[in-house]
Scaffold this motif. Structure first.
Motif, short mmCIF file in Angstrom:
data_model
loop_
_atom_site.label_atom_id
_atom_site.label_comp_id
_atom_site.label_asym_id
_atom_site.label_seq_id
_atom_site.Cartn_x
_atom_site.Cartn_y
_atom_site.Cartn_z
N GLU A 8 0.82 -1.20 0.00
CA GLU A 8 0.00 0.00 0.00
C GLU A 8 0.86 1.26 0.00
N ASN A 11 2.36 1.90 -3.46
CA ASN A 11 1.40 2.39 -4.44
C ASN A 11 0.79 3.73 -4.04
N THR A 13 0.42 7.44 -3.99
CA THR A 13 0.83 8.62 -4.74
C THR A 13 -0.16 9.74 -4.48
N THR A 15 -1.69 11.49 -6.65
CA THR A 15 -2.82 11.48 -7.59
C THR A 15 -3.84 10.39 -7.26
N THR A 16 -3.38 9.26 -6.73
CA THR A 16 -4.33 8.17 -6.44
C THR A 16 -4.97 8.30 -5.07
N GLN A 17 -4.23 8.73 -4.06
CA GLN A 17 -4.75 8.86 -2.71
C GLN A 17 -4.21 10.15 -2.08
N THR A 21 -1.92 10.55 1.42
CA THR A 21 -0.55 11.00 1.18
C THR A 21 -0.23 12.25 1.99
#
Length: 69
Positions: A8, A11, A13, A15-17, A21
């Protein structure tokens, strides 16, 4: 569980989370500030910590507009 946590984090970033972040970023910054303050107290003493805090306050007063100007 550790493997899932590691995957997790790999992955993670902006942009994704973005919320997770930024949360981890703020927690890391707070941890860094705590470690720096404890180091300053152990090695440099209160004089170094107080002068650092006064310098930060002075910089904030110069850069932030308001009634103190």
């Amino acid at each position: 569980l550790r493997e899932r946590y590691r995957l997790e984090l790999e992955n993670l970033t902006l942009t994704t989370q973005p919320v997770k972040t930024l949360r981890f970023f703020l927690l890391a910054i707070l941890q860094y500030i705590k470690r720096s303050a404890s180091y300053l107290l152990a090695k440099g003493g209160w004089l170094m910590l107080s002068s650092t805090l006064i310098a930060v306050l002075g910089i904030l007063l110069v850069t932030i507009e308001g009634p103190h100007e």
